[in-house]
Design a protein around this motif. Structure first.
Motif, PDB file in Angstrom:
ATOM      1  N   GLN A 143       0.850  -1.258   0.132  1.00 51.26           N
ATOM      2  CA  GLN A 143       0.095  -0.101  -0.020  1.00 51.26           C
ATOM      3  C   GLN A 143       0.899   1.237  -0.023  1.00 51.26           C
ATOM      4  O   GLN A 143       1.930   1.208   0.438  1.00 51.26           O
ATOM      5  CB  GLN A 143      -0.988   0.223   1.186  1.00 51.26           C
ATOM      6  N   VAL A 144       0.291   2.311  -0.770  1.00 51.61           N
ATOM      7  CA  VAL A 144       1.324   3.488  -0.862  1.00 51.61           C
ATOM      8  C   VAL A 144       0.470   4.658  -0.099  1.00 51.61           C
ATOM      9  O   VAL A 144      -0.978   4.843   0.004  1.00 51.61           O
ATOM     10  CB  VAL A 144       1.247   4.173  -2.218  1.00 51.61           C
ATOM     11  N   GLN A 145       1.068   5.239   0.976  1.00 55.17           N
ATOM     12  CA  GLN A 145       0.588   6.327   1.858  1.00 55.17           C
ATOM     13  C   GLN A 145       1.589   7.533   1.755  1.00 55.17           C
ATOM     14  O   GLN A 145       2.542   7.486   1.447  1.00 55.17           O
ATOM     15  CB  GLN A 145       0.739   6.013   3.155  1.00 55.17           C
ATOM     16  N   ILE A 146       0.831   8.737   1.802  1.00 56.67           N
ATOM     17  CA  ILE A 146       1.323   9.872   1.581  1.00 56.67           C
ATOM     18  C   ILE A 146       1.154  10.813   3.135  1.00 56.67           C
ATOM     19  O   ILE A 146      -0.105  10.728   3.378  1.00 56.67           O
ATOM     20  CB  ILE A 146       0.733  10.825   0.534  1.00 56.67           C
ATOM     21  N   LEU A 147       2.206  11.241   3.719  1.00 54.42           N
ATOM     22  CA  LEU A 147       2.045  11.793   4.996  1.00 54.42           C
ATOM     23  C   LEU A 147       2.664  13.207   4.870  1.00 54.42           C
ATOM     24  O   LEU A 147       3.507  13.660   4.103  1.00 54.42           O
ATOM     25  CB  LEU A 147       2.795  11.033   5.979  1.00 54.42           C
ATOM     26  N   GLN A 155      -3.931   7.725   0.453  1.00 50.35           N
ATOM     27  CA  GLN A 155      -3.314   6.296   0.370  1.00 50.35           C
ATOM     28  C   GLN A 155      -4.220   5.689  -0.651  1.00 50.35           C
ATOM     29  O   GLN A 155      -5.174   6.017  -1.043  1.00 50.35           O
ATOM     30  CB  GLN A 155      -3.492   5.743   1.612  1.00 50.35           C
ATOM     31  N   SER A 156      -3.335   4.700  -1.208  1.00 49.41           N
ATOM     32  CA  SER A 156      -3.959   3.662  -2.472  1.00 49.41           C
ATOM     33  C   SER A 156      -4.658   2.924  -1.543  1.00 49.41           C
ATOM     34  O   SER A 156      -4.422   2.513  -0.620  1.00 49.41           O
ATOM     35  CB  SER A 156      -2.703   3.185  -3.090  1.00 49.41           C
ATOM     36  N   GLY A 157      -4.994   2.057  -2.643  1.00 48.89           N
ATOM     37  CA  GLY A 157      -5.969   0.466  -2.305  1.00 48.89           C
ATOM     38  C   GLY A 157      -4.795  -0.380  -2.095  1.00 48.89           C
ATOM     39  O   GLY A 157      -3.749   0.024  -2.010  1.00 48.89           O
ATOM     40  N   LEU A 158      -5.218  -1.687  -1.812  1.00 52.01           N
ATOM     41  CA  LEU A 158      -3.984  -2.673  -1.547  1.00 52.01           C
ATOM     42  C   LEU A 158      -3.732  -3.514  -2.830  1.00 52.01           C
ATOM     43  O   LEU A 158      -4.366  -3.619  -3.560  1.00 52.01           O
ATOM     44  CB  LEU A 158      -4.411  -3.661  -0.498  1.00 52.01           C
ATOM     45  N   LEU A 186       5.657   3.335   1.720  1.00 54.24           N
ATOM     46  CA  LEU A 186       5.427   2.045   1.217  1.00 54.24           C
ATOM     47  C   LEU A 186       5.070   0.979   2.456  1.00 54.24           C
ATOM     48  O   LEU A 186       6.018   0.628   3.011  1.00 54.24           O
ATOM     49  CB  LEU A 186       6.176   1.580   0.151  1.00 54.24           C
ATOM     50  N   VAL A 187       4.096   0.387   2.393  1.00 55.40           N
ATOM     51  CA  VAL A 187       3.605  -0.579   3.531  1.00 55.40           C
ATOM     52  C   VAL A 187       3.371  -1.775   2.913  1.00 55.40           C
ATOM     53  O   VAL A 187       2.715  -2.121   2.053  1.00 55.40           O
ATOM     54  CB  VAL A 187       2.272  -0.295   4.133  1.00 55.40           C
ATOM     55  N   GLY A 188       4.441  -2.844   3.213  1.00 54.26           N
ATOM     56  CA  GLY A 188       4.436  -3.987   2.956  1.00 54.26           C
ATOM     57  C   GLY A 188       4.009  -5.042   3.826  1.00 54.26           C
ATOM     58  O   GLY A 188       4.239  -5.194   4.963  1.00 54.26           O
ATOM     59  N   THR A 189       2.898  -6.004   3.611  1.00 52.26           N
ATOM     60  CA  THR A 189       2.375  -7.012   4.576  1.00 52.26           C
ATOM     61  C   THR A 189       2.495  -8.336   3.960  1.00 52.26           C
ATOM     62  O   THR A 189       1.861  -8.552   3.001  1.00 52.26           O
ATOM     63  CB  THR A 189       0.874  -6.770   4.919  1.00 52.26           C
TER      64      THR A 189
END
Length: 246
Positions: A143-147, A155-158, A186-189
């Motif tokens: 997932q992409v996140q902007i802070l 933030q994007s979808g998954l 970038l969030v990796g799960t």
């Protein structure tokens, strides 16, 4: 006046201003060379699989980036002879695995982030990344996140990758953003047997403002002058010659 003037005018207008579509990120391909030697896994004698367990060492292969948990990240260097991952990078020679586990059956979470700036006139961003997973099973997501500071502003979808082992797929996303200072995260799960989220060729481009492809007023004026001059030259050439006889 000649047609050459027109060519010069058009060329000047097209080359005026800054380059378009520049990547706002540093080291989006993870190509910086580490100072530590590459580690080889048993069973992957021809492969180059490098793992750094400490934050200070991690900084050597991801300059510009900040890893949330460096102890569960890997750097892969092609050619890789390890059947669970792509043998080549999506861009260049190296790519990053955000999260991994020697156990399986557990969920792993990790982030990688970098600051960026949107200049005056910006209306948003275009994002793209090459994504893969270690084992090819369903379950891993990106997932992409902007802070802005500590605040999540977009933030994007998954994203998921279903292409199987040894492949990459391109993921893209756009968001509206005003000029300012931001952080891309970038969030990796990983889930179950799909441990790793693999990333490469991360790109972030500004939409609007300095990267607009619309010519500026001075460029338009130069182009118009060129067209007018060329038109006058063509009219003179087309005018019939006067007779010199009475």
């Amino acid at each position: 006046m000649s047609l050459r003037f027109l060519a010069v005018a058009v060329a000047a207008a097209m080359t005026a201003g800054p380059a378009f579509g520049a990547n706002l990120l540093t080291n989006g391909g993870f190509e910086a060379a580490p100072t530590l030697p590459l580690q080889h896994e048993a069973g992957a004698s021809g492969g180059h699989i490098q793992h750094y367990p400490a934050p200070a060492e991690t900084a050597q292969y991801v300059p510009g980036w900040v890893l949330g948990d460096p102890s569960v990240s890997d750097l892969y260097h092609a050619p890789v002879e390890y059947w669970l991952v792509p043998p080549t990078a999506a861009e260049g020679l190296q790519y990053v695995a955000l999260n991994w586990s020697p156990l399986g059956g557990i969920t792993l979470y990790n982030t990688i982030s970098q600051d960026f700036v949107l200049e005056a006139g910006a209306t948003g961003i275009d994002f793209s990344v090459a994504m893969g997973v270690e084992s090819g099973f369903d379950g891993s997501t990106l997932q992409v996140q902007i802070l802005s500071g500590q605040n999540l502003v977009a933030q994007s979808g998954l994203f998921t990758h279903l292409g199987g082992n040894g492949t990459w797929s391109e993921k893209s996303w756009s968001a509206a953003l005003a000029p300012g200072d931001y952080t891309l995260r970038l969030v990796g799960t990983g889930n179950g047997n799909a441990w790793d989220v693999l990333i490469d060729d991360v790109r972030l481009e500004q939409v609007g403002g300095a990267v607009s492809a619309v010519p500026e007023p001075a460029s338009w004026a130069l182009m118009v002058c060129g067209f007018m001059g060329a038109g006058a030259a063509l009219r003179r050439r087309a005018r019939p010659a006067r007779s010199l006889t009475a």
